[in-house]
Design an enzyme around this catalytic site. Structure first.
Site, PDB file in Angstrom:
ATOM      1  N   ASP A 130       0.822  -1.207   0.000  1.00 12.69           N
ATOM      2  CA  ASP A 130       0.000   0.000   0.000  1.00 12.69           C
ATOM      3  C   ASP A 130       0.862   1.266   0.000  1.00 12.69           C
ATOM      4  OD1 ASP A 130      -2.667   1.410   0.566  1.00 12.69           O
ATOM      5  OD2 ASP A 130      -1.481   2.031   2.300  1.00 12.69           O
TER       6      ASP A 130
ATOM      7  N   GLY B 124     -14.750   3.883  -1.665  1.00 12.01           N
ATOM      8  CA  GLY B 124     -14.879   4.217  -0.257  1.00 12.01           C
ATOM      9  C   GLY B 124     -14.456   5.614   0.108  1.00 12.01           C
TER      10      GLY B 124
ATOM     11  N   HIS C 117       4.745   5.335  -1.878  1.00 16.38           N
ATOM     12  CA  HIS C 117       5.269   6.696  -2.001  1.00 16.38           C
ATOM     13  C   HIS C 117       5.320   7.401  -0.647  1.00 16.38           C
ATOM     14  CE1 HIS C 117       0.863   6.819  -2.562  1.00 16.38           C
ATOM     15  NE2 HIS C 117       0.937   7.906  -1.812  1.00 16.38           N
TER      16      HIS C 117
ATOM     17  N   ASP D  72      -3.935   6.053 -12.717  1.00 19.26           N
ATOM     18  CA  ASP D  72      -4.182   6.903 -13.883  1.00 19.26           C
ATOM     19  C   ASP D  72      -5.294   6.333 -14.754  1.00 19.26           C
ATOM     20  OD1 ASP D  72      -2.241   8.696 -13.170  1.00 19.26           O
ATOM     21  OD2 ASP D  72      -0.791   8.088 -14.695  1.00 19.26           O
TER      22      ASP D  72
ATOM     23  N   HIS E 258     -11.463  -0.425  -3.627  1.00 20.54           N
ATOM     24  CA  HIS E 258     -11.940   0.014  -2.315  1.00 20.54           C
ATOM     25  C   HIS E 258     -11.723   1.509  -2.107  1.00 20.54           C
ATOM     26  CE1 HIS E 258      -7.639  -0.310  -1.316  1.00 20.54           C
ATOM     27  NE2 HIS E 258      -7.912   0.554  -0.365  1.00 20.54           N
TER      28      HIS E 258
ATOM     29  N   HIS F   5      -8.620   6.913 -12.954  1.00 16.81           N
ATOM     30  CA  HIS F   5      -9.038   8.312 -12.866  1.00 16.81           C
ATOM     31  C   HIS F   5      -9.522   8.833 -14.223  1.00 16.81           C
ATOM     32  CE1 HIS F   5      -7.494   7.929  -8.971  1.00 16.81           C
ATOM     33  NE2 HIS F   5      -6.384   8.625  -9.046  1.00 16.81           N
TER      34      HIS F   5
ATOM     35  N   GLU G 295       1.285  -0.096  -4.906  1.00 10.12           N
ATOM     36  CA  GLU G 295       0.512   1.131  -5.106  1.00 10.12           C
ATOM     37  C   GLU G 295       1.502   2.266  -4.902  1.00 10.12           C
ATOM     38  OE1 GLU G 295      -3.362   3.564  -3.428  1.00 10.12           O
ATOM     39  OE2 GLU G 295      -2.066   2.505  -2.025  1.00 10.12           O
TER      40      GLU G 295
END
Length: 583
Positions: free
Chosen positions: A254, A392, A257, A318, A388, A321, A291
């Site tokens: 997760d 969410g 970055h 990307d 999620h 989105h 991620e």
């Protein structure tokens, strides 16, 4: 890192207990009576205790006053503040003992949350749904994080005891049974893990090991300092534990970055290298996925097996989105980077992976984001229309089906499921579920109020618009209402489910055999018509012709074998064609 630094180890005579507590002056393990631990180098304490067996519970006592759970606890039967329990991982008798995994190119992921995937919300209850995955065409089950969190319900990203699968879903052997049964059906199992922060309740590490954390902050709490050898070992050994003791086939890391202190040799590189050694030693196919909002293409390598410091793929936000803006018209927050022409970003994602490959991001204050990715194989990207986070992290937790034209959503699905990138759906998406998946948790007191107030501040305009219609994340009903509607699958969702099954059958027949070594190709869009092609491993061309508009269009003549869609050059609104042709 074959030996574990953290957590108890059973021996022929009893058990060895260890704790990294560099700020403690004295440490005891609390069993039937306190047992003093011996101070060692570099802040470690340890002790061998005879007669201790699996099932025993214990705590550590720091400086004679504060009792804490083991940060390497294998199980917390009474939640994060209770005692830790010793688990003998070697005692489980695996049925699918010969399972060695599946190649990455075969992966079709279904992301799930254990607590809402079934009415019972347990590992055992999930076993009854595994045949659904097989029938649909999924080859991999992905579980949202399981590390022990405070309370009875949570997304899983507030975990504080990373080695202990949360007790609300069942015991460790129940989780192993789920994975075992999945393997018996040919299904790989992935786990989402969080190595960038700890949850806000039940984390005692800072009290006796403050150097576990650094001064930097993530959006979710103090950053972890991986320059410390013990801290690095905590994360890497945790990854190996899930893969070795539970036989997960892969991990999704997760928000990497947000790892701010990775060390001179980046923690991510060392973790991948150690997992690669495990895969080589056991002959298993093990896959690591990231991620990473930074879009670092240099971290990705879907081909080399076993991994040698890199990662199979990245969740491609990307791609999501761009499609979300195209299908919904929403352009606030990070979606602003994909407006006013989201189709251009869809073209970029289909043609070379990331939409942002070094371009400035207005949402990030003009910072350049990403690295060129077109030279990577398409399988370096996990593409999805929903997950999620993207459901969410909306005020209502509403799904794409609730805000977009169903015909357009199905067109996007037909592209996502047959493109040579690795596809992923979120639980219930395969039958078009509209059950919301809002944020939920089970904190108490001031922390609960802080969560409520934080959500109201983050979604101020939504609260002004929807008011009491926005679910309270602390209300048990919010969690209960997120349980997916299996009855819809054979009712109103029957046609969508059939469509997804057909698409995945075509993927297995036509795409997967040609996917290893596939390469990105040319993608064009004009007046609603999108034409894309990829060169596949047998030098054939995979060609997409898509009408991404509400008006009929005429496409240039195509040649080859039509594997999806209706024959003809006239494409109705949101019509999709997939062809296999000669190069």
């Amino acid at each position: 890192m074959s030996a574990r630094s953290f957590g108890p180890r059973l021996t022929d005579k009893g058990a060895t207990f260890r704790l990294w507590a560099p700020a403690a002056g004295r440490v005891e393990v609390m069993l039937d009576q306190p047992v003093a631990m011996t101070a060692e180098e570099d802040g470690w304490y340890s002790v061998d205790v005879p007669g201790v067996t699996a099932g025993a519970t214990y705590r550590f006592r720091i400086d004679g006053k504060t009792e804490v759970p083991d940060p390497g606890s294998s199980f917390q039967p009474e939640d994060v503040n209770g005692p830790s329990e010793i688990i003998d991982h070697s005692a489980y008798q695996w049925l699918a003992a010969d399972w060695r995994g599946r190649p990455w190119d075969e992966t079709v992921l279904l992301e799930t949350h254990v607590g809402t995937f079934t009415q019972d919300g347990t590992y055992r209850a999930m076993i009854d749904k595994l045949d659904h995955l097989v029938k649909t065409g999924f080859t991999a089950l992905e579980l949202m994080p399981l590390a022990d969190f405070a309370g009875s319900r949570n997304w899983g990203y507030d975990g504080v005891l990373l080695y202990a699968p949360d007790h609300v879903y069942g015991r460790p052997d129940d989780l192993k049974a789920l994975i075992d049964e999945a393997h018996l059906r040919g299904i790989s199992v992935f786990l989402d893990v969080v190595y960038n922060h700890f949850g806000p309740e039940g984390n005692y590490i800072g009290a006796y090991a403050p150097t576990f954390f650094c001064d930097a902050q993530t959006p979710w709490g103090s950053a972890i300092d991986y320059r410390q050898p013990a801290v690095r070992a905590y994360a890497i050994e945790n990854a190996l534990m899930w893969l070795r003791d539970y036989r997960f086939d892969g991990l999704r890391l997760d928000a990497v970055h947000a790892i701010t202190e990775p060390g001179d040799v980046p923690m991510l590189h060392e973790l991948s290298r150690e997992v690669g050694k495990l895969a080589a030693d056991t002959g298993r196919q093990i896959h690591l996925v990231l991620e990473n909002d930074d879009n670092r293409a240099g971290l990705l390598d879907p081909v080399t097996n076993p991994a040698r410091g890199k990662y199979r793929a990245q969740w491609n936000d990307d791609y999501h989105h761009a499609w979300h803006v195209l299908l919904s018209g929403e352009d606030k927050g990070y979606y602003a980077d994909y407006a006013p022409r989201p189709i251009d970003h869809v073209v970029q994602a289909l043609g070379s992976g990331f939409a942002y490959q070094g371009q400035p991001s207005a949402h990030r204050g003009g910072e350049e984001r990403g690295e060129p990715s077109g030279a990577l194989p398409p399988s370096a990207f996990v593409n999805f229309l929903q997950n999620h986070d993207q459901i969410g992290n909306r005020a209502l937790g509403d799904r794409l089906e609730a805000i977009a034209d169903p015909l357009a959503v199905e067109a996007a699905l037909a592209i996502t499921l047959l493109a040579p990138m690795v596809p992923m759906l979120f639980q219930g998406e395969e039958w078009g579920s509209k059950v919301p998946f809002p944020f939920f948790c089970d904190f108490q007191g001031d922390l609960a109020d802080a969560v409520r107030n934080g959500r109201k501040k983050e979604f101020a305009s939504a609260y002004e618009k929807y008011g009491d219609d926005i679910p309270d994340p602390l209300d048990a009903a919010t969690f209960d209402n997120a349980k997916i509607d299996w009855e819809m699958r054979d009712g109103a969702g029957k046609r969508r489910w059939a469509m997804v099954r057909d698409l995945l059958r075509m993927r297995k027949q036509h795409i997967v055999p040609r996917s290893i070594g596939a390469r990105f190709g040319k993608v064009e869009h004009a007046d609603g018509l999108l034409i894309a092609n990829w060169t596949m491993s047998d030098d054939s061309l995979l060609v997409l012709r898509a009408n991404l508009s509400d008006k009929a269009v005429t496409a240039p003549a195509a040649s080859g074998t039509l594997i999806w869609g209706r024959q003809g050059d006239a494409l109705a609104p949101w019509a999709i064609q997939w062809w296999i042709g000669d190069k």
